[in-house]
Design a protein around this motif. Structure first.
Motif, mmCIF file in Angstrom:
data_model
loop_
_atom_site.group_PDB
_atom_site.id
_atom_site.type_symbol
_atom_site.label_atom_id
_atom_site.label_comp_id
_atom_site.label_asym_id
_atom_site.label_seq_id
_atom_site.Cartn_x
_atom_site.Cartn_y
_atom_site.Cartn_z
ATOM 1 N N ILE A 83 -3.610 -5.710 -5.453
ATOM 2 C CA ILE A 83 -2.255 -5.487 -4.949
ATOM 3 C C ILE A 83 -2.183 -6.166 -3.587
ATOM 4 C CG2 ILE A 83 -0.537 -3.765 -4.262
ATOM 5 C CD1 ILE A 83 -1.807 -1.837 -6.234
ATOM 6 N N PRO A 84 -1.728 -7.418 -3.518
ATOM 7 C CA PRO A 84 -1.761 -8.177 -2.262
ATOM 8 C C PRO A 84 -1.011 -7.467 -1.134
ATOM 9 C CG PRO A 84 -1.260 -9.614 -4.113
ATOM 10 C CD PRO A 84 -1.177 -8.219 -4.633
ATOM 11 N N HIS A 85 -1.631 -7.491 0.050
ATOM 12 C CA HIS A 85 -1.030 -6.809 1.204
ATOM 13 C C HIS A 85 -1.538 -7.463 2.483
ATOM 14 C CE1 HIS A 85 0.886 -3.480 3.315
ATOM 15 N NE2 HIS A 85 -0.220 -3.308 4.020
ATOM 16 N N LEU A 86 -0.632 -7.785 3.389
ATOM 17 C CA LEU A 86 -1.011 -8.381 4.669
ATOM 18 C C LEU A 86 -1.505 -7.305 5.633
ATOM 19 C CD1 LEU A 86 1.870 -10.934 5.425
ATOM 20 C CD2 LEU A 86 -0.487 -11.480 4.813
ATOM 21 N N THR A 87 -2.616 -7.598 6.306
ATOM 22 C CA THR A 87 -3.119 -6.696 7.342
ATOM 23 C C THR A 87 -3.446 -7.506 8.591
ATOM 24 O OG1 THR A 87 -5.385 -6.896 6.508
ATOM 25 C CG2 THR A 87 -4.070 -5.041 5.702
ATOM 26 N N TRP A 88 -3.703 -6.782 9.693
ATOM 27 C CA TRP A 88 -4.055 -7.432 10.954
ATOM 28 C C TRP A 88 -4.876 -6.459 11.783
ATOM 29 C CZ3 TRP A 88 1.249 -7.323 9.402
ATOM 30 C CH2 TRP A 88 1.942 -6.169 9.792
ATOM 31 N N THR A 89 -5.037 -6.728 13.064
ATOM 32 C CA THR A 89 -5.870 -5.878 13.909
ATOM 33 C C THR A 89 -5.431 -4.416 13.855
ATOM 34 O OG1 THR A 89 -6.563 -5.410 16.186
ATOM 35 C CG2 THR A 89 -4.429 -6.491 15.910
ATOM 36 N N SER A 90 -6.410 -3.521 13.845
ATOM 37 C CA SER A 90 -6.113 -2.086 13.782
ATOM 38 C C SER A 90 -5.417 -1.585 15.035
ATOM 39 C CB SER A 90 -7.414 -1.299 13.577
ATOM 40 O OG SER A 90 -8.271 -1.455 14.699
ATOM 41 N N ARG A 91 -5.452 -2.375 16.109
ATOM 42 C CA ARG A 91 -4.824 -1.952 17.367
ATOM 43 C C ARG A 91 -3.300 -1.954 17.282
ATOM 44 N NH1 ARG A 91 -9.060 -5.443 19.128
ATOM 45 N NH2 ARG A 91 -10.689 -4.330 20.278
ATOM 46 N N LEU A 92 -2.743 -2.635 16.288
ATOM 47 C CA LEU A 92 -1.295 -2.759 16.160
ATOM 48 C C LEU A 92 -0.837 -2.106 14.855
ATOM 49 C CD1 LEU A 92 1.285 -4.039 17.409
ATOM 50 C CD2 LEU A 92 0.809 -6.074 16.027
ATOM 51 N N PHE A 93 -0.152 -0.961 14.973
ATOM 52 C CA PHE A 93 0.384 -0.249 13.804
ATOM 53 C C PHE A 93 -0.680 -0.024 12.720
ATOM 54 C CE2 PHE A 93 4.098 -2.728 15.456
ATOM 55 C CZ PHE A 93 4.776 -1.652 16.023
ATOM 56 N N TYR A 94 -1.871 0.383 13.170
ATOM 57 C CA TYR A 94 -2.962 0.697 12.239
ATOM 58 C C TYR A 94 -3.280 -0.470 11.292
ATOM 59 C CZ TYR A 94 -3.025 5.589 13.689
ATOM 60 O OH TYR A 94 -3.158 6.750 14.418
ATOM 61 N N GLY A 95 -3.014 -1.674 11.763
ATOM 62 C CA GLY A 95 -3.342 -2.850 10.954
ATOM 63 C C GLY A 95 -2.503 -2.987 9.698
ATOM 64 N N ASN A 96 -1.380 -2.249 9.636
ATOM 65 C CA ASN A 96 -0.481 -2.246 8.468
ATOM 66 C C ASN A 96 -1.082 -1.506 7.271
ATOM 67 O OD1 ASN A 96 2.130 -2.905 7.553
ATOM 68 N ND2 ASN A 96 1.384 -4.676 6.402
ATOM 69 N N ILE A 97 -2.100 -0.699 7.507
ATOM 70 C CA ILE A 97 -2.730 0.060 6.423
ATOM 71 C C ILE A 97 -1.813 1.179 5.929
ATOM 72 C CG2 ILE A 97 -4.642 1.636 5.877
ATOM 73 C CD1 ILE A 97 -5.394 -1.321 5.802
ATOM 74 N N LYS A 98 -1.067 1.798 6.854
ATOM 75 C CA LYS A 98 -0.167 2.879 6.436
ATOM 76 C C LYS A 98 0.850 2.393 5.404
ATOM 77 C CE LYS A 98 -0.284 5.907 10.513
ATOM 78 N NZ LYS A 98 0.519 6.495 11.614
#
Length: 388
Positions: A83-98
């Motif tokens: 299920i493709p999903h963009l993520t980034w550093t955890s310092r910003l909005f939990y890395g988009n994990i939520k």
């Protein structure tokens, strides 16, 4: 029983070794139990954006926009769900994990979630388990624990503490990591080490008349101790060591290592092999006389098991995880960051190499780290939780 496996890192075409041991363990679980497994691939590394690499990030976004949700069977009872999903550093909005939690609503509910590494996988498991009202466990592998980015003003982030404190069980790959989890987060854990594919990693006949050799495999960084290893090898050669050293792997220290090779006049003795795929690594394990691990810190060390499965003695720094693995019967432990002591140990290893039994070393590896042994321990944790 249905188990959803959530790894924090996952292989993809450009980097097939990233998170490979998580996938290998999932495959082993599917082959050594009758449960149904699904492994979640959201493009953990494939679609992870890093601001310091803007052009790579643009390329990843383009690939993400054309990626499709899909499923396929890896083994008869292990299915990959992408299920493709963009993520980034955890310092910003939990890395988009939520935001990923919402995307996973369409999944059929498992009986239990098994996540690997507390963030992002453990955090995602915590959120999903809360929503689905099912148990989850976390297998922690990080070293050092927790990573510095999760410690703010000497306090461990909730990204780490929340998943750990709410998990039905936390598994640590070594007693060293178990102690770190307890001291930093006040969470008890169960030690279950990594497994090694003892069918793939097997001994081979040694070439007659070949010069004694050491082999080491890692990314070429300071934390992996490769500069210490080069210094130690140079010292050992000065003291009369007649041997070759082969170093596999790549990294930012490659040019500095080459400079040291020239400085120490080791061009014909110290060989940089570059990136090695599993088959190439296997061949080096089989060819060498001793595997050497010079790391400054390791929560475990899978390469030690791979060498042992090939019947090789190991020389390792006492940097955490190796303390559980290396015994007088299988090798030598030395303090980290001590090239002089490492040089002495290399000389000692060559002198006493005939005291080590390849068959016995492999037997110890199979008894303690083979897939059936480790998978039995993990599935016992599942059963104990679901029976409560």
């Amino acid at each position: 029983m249905k188990v959803l496996i959530i790894p924090s890192w996952y292989p993809y075409p450009q980097k097939p070794n990233t998170g490979r041991f998580f996938l290998d363990q999932a495959i082993a679980l599917s082959r050594n139990s009758n449960y149904e497994y699904e492994i979640l691939n959201w493009g953990q590394n494939e679609y992870q954006l890093q601001i310091r690499h803007p052009f790579v990030a643009v390329s990843k976004i383009v690939n993400y926009l054309t990626a499709k949700t899909r499923t396929h069977n890896i083994t008869p009872n292990l299915k990959e769900i992408k299920i493709p999903h963009l993520t980034w550093t955890s310092r910003l909005f939990y890395g988009n994990i939520k935001a990923l939690v919402k995307k996973l609503d369409s999944l059929s509910r498992p009986d239990i979630i098994h996540s690997y590494v507390t963030f992002p996988a453990g955090f995602l498991a915590f959120r999903l388990a809360e929503k689905w009202k099912i148990p989850y466990i976390i297998s922690e592998h990080s070293g050092p624990f927790p990573f510095p980015e999760y410690v703010i003003r000497n306090k461990v982030s909730k990204k780490i503490t929340l998943p750990l404190h709410n998990a039905s069980a936390v598994l640590a790959v070594s007693r060293f990591l178990q102690a770190q989890i307890l001291s930093s987060c006040s969470v008890q854990s169960i030690v279950i080490p990594n497994l090694v594919d003892t069918e793939f990693y097997q001994p081979a006949d040694k070439e007659e008349g070949k010069c004694f050799s050491f082999f080491s495999l890692s990314i070429l960084t300071y934390a992996k101790g490769v500069m210490d290893l080069v210094d130690a090898f140079a010292l050992a050669v000065q003291k009369g060591l007649d041997a070759d050293l082969y170093i596999g792997g790549d990294g930012y220290l490659r040019s500095k290592i080459k400079q040291k090779i020239t400085k120490y006049h080791l061009e014909h003795r110290l060989h940089l092999l570059g990136y090695l795929n599993p088959q190439q690594a296997l061949e080096q394990y089989q060819k060498c006389d001793c595997y050497i691990l010079p790391s400054h810190i390791e929560s475990f060390s899978l390469v030690l098991l791979e060498a042992m499965a090939c019947g090789k003695p190991t020389l390792a720094t006492d940097c955490g995880g190796p303390r559980d693995i290396v015994t007088p019967e299988t090798g030598i432990l030395i303090p980290p960051k001590k090239p002089f002591l490492m040089a002495e140990a290399m000389l000692k290893m060559k002198e006493n190499i005939n005291n080590y039994s390849p068959a016995r070393i492999r037997e110890i590896c199979i008894t303690n780290y083979s897939p059936p042994v480790i998978c039995k321990k993990i599935t016992a944790v599942y059963q104990n939780i679901l029976q409560k």
